[in-house]
Enzyme design. Structure first.
Site, PDB file in Angstrom:
ATOM      1  N   GLU A 160       0.842  -1.203   0.000  1.00  0.00           N
ATOM      2  CA  GLU A 160       0.000   0.000   0.000  1.00  0.00           C
ATOM      3  C   GLU A 160       0.880   1.257   0.000  1.00  0.00           C
ATOM      4  O   GLU A 160       1.234   1.756  -1.057  1.00  0.00           O
ATOM      5  CB  GLU A 160      -0.982  -0.043   1.174  1.00  0.00           C
ATOM      6  N   MET A 161       1.288   1.756   1.165  1.00  0.00           N
ATOM      7  CA  MET A 161       2.108   2.972   1.188  1.00  0.00           C
ATOM      8  C   MET A 161       3.581   2.678   1.486  1.00  0.00           C
ATOM      9  O   MET A 161       4.442   3.523   1.252  1.00  0.00           O
ATOM     10  CB  MET A 161       1.520   3.959   2.192  1.00  0.00           C
TER      11      MET A 161
END
Length: 360
Positions: A160-161
């Site tokens: 994701e991040m």
């Protein structure tokens, strides 16, 4: 002469006859109006009783739950909003919370499954954050116990991040403006815990709570149309939606396999229990129209498809919950159910403007 006398007598009594007839007609009209009024009042009383019985099956949304260790302040919410929109919380400075939870897309991303770090393909759909404050577990599989814990999950996730949480506080501390903001809000330097608290505080402000459904629950029986009320009755009755979509946020916060043709283990990954194979948390329904597609894998593009899916009793997953049964809804009933779901969506999604980011 005799005929003349009769004519005079007739003319003399005619007014009395007319008055009598008029009185009789007036009395009949008054009786008819009174009877119609009584019937109308009785029908209204029956409707009120029916509505009260229907409303008793639902719970008002109520105030947003606020944890004691993270009270809300305007400054904290503003800090959380700033962090929410800042791509520097990611490992490549390109992805923010708002990249996937887009306000204009109902705080989801409009994709069947999310696109993550450097194009990584996510396994599940991005859940909306609308009314997420009302859940008691977070993510599709319930792996987080608080909104604060949830806020850090995507930041640290490699797909994701992809940001190392051990490095995040130092990274933000090096950005002009952030140390002062954290000092003002928390009275201390930047910590990962306070980053999570600020983001969670902002997310608790993304709420839909004044739909025509809420007005109907509060006693405004004109807030919804007859078709929408019929849909609400189906929701609580024949369509069996309320079996799982109950409670203030129309989610029982439990996990079910609803019969999707999917090999995602869902909740079983967290519990290790085979009974949880393919089970996912019941999503709330406020704002549901605004964040298509639907289901954990985004496999159903419209609410009409969702209704058809449940009407046929799912698609045959071997661990389908016994709560999922064929419904045999008519087209008219499907239309009414859809109309009710649209009422739950509210007229618009809460919008926020992206703030000016520190040091940029």
């Amino acid at each position: 002469m005799k005929r003349s006398v009769q004519l005079v007598l007739l003319l003399a009594i005619a007014p009395f006859l007319l008055v009598a007839c008029s009185d009789s007609t007036s009395t009949d009209d008054a009786d008819g109006q009174e009877e119609a009024s009584t019937t109308e009042e009785a029908n209204e009383n029956e409707d009120v009783e029916k509505y009260e019985e229907l409303i008793a099956q639902f719970d008002p949304l109520g105030e947003v739950p606020i944890p004691e260790d993270n009270p809300m302040t305007e400054e904290k919410v503003e800090l959380g909003k700033t962090l929410y929109f800042d791509p520097r919380l990611s490992g490549n400075d390109e992805i923010s919370c708002a990249t996937c939870h887009v306000p204009a897309l109902g705080y989801s991303d409009g994709l069947p499954t999310f696109e993550g770090f450097e194009g990584a393909e996510g396994p599940r759909r991005t859940p909306t954050i609308i009314n997420s404050a009302y859940y008691n577990s977070f993510f599709w599989d319930g792996r987080a116990d608080s909104l604060e814990e949830q806020a850090l999950g995507p930041i640290s996730s490699p797909i994701e991040m992809n940001m190392n949480l051990d490095e995040l506080a130092d990274k933000l501390n090096g950005i002009e403006g952030y140390p002062e903001m954290f000092e003002e809000v928390f009275g201390e330097e930047i910590t990962v815990e306070n980053i999570a608290k600020a983001i969670a505080a902002f997310e608790r402000t993304i709420v839909i709570n004044d739909t025509r459904f809420d007005q109907f629950l509060a006693g405004d029986y004109d807030a919804m149309t007859e078709e929408e009320i019929f849909g609400m009755e189906l929701f609580a009755g024949k369509a069996q939606c309320i079996t799982c979509h109950n409670g203030p946020n129309l989610s029982d916060n439990n996990f079910y396999n609803v019969g999707l043709d999917s090999d995602d283990p869902g909740r079983m990954d967290i519990t290790g229990n085979e009974a949880d194979d393919g089970a996912f948390r019941t999503p709330g329904l406020y704002g549901v129209l605004h964040h298509a597609p639907y289901m954990h894998d985004g496999s159903l593009e419209t609410l009409e498809e969702v209704i058809d899916f449940y009407d046929r009793g799912g698609d045959g997953h071997p661990n389908t919950s016994p709560k999922i049964q064929e419904l045999n809804l008519t087209d008219e009933e499907k239309d009414a159910l859809l109309a009710f779901l649209m009422v739950l969506s509210g007229d618009e999604v809460p919008q926020v403007e992206a703030p000016e980011l520190p040091g940029m």
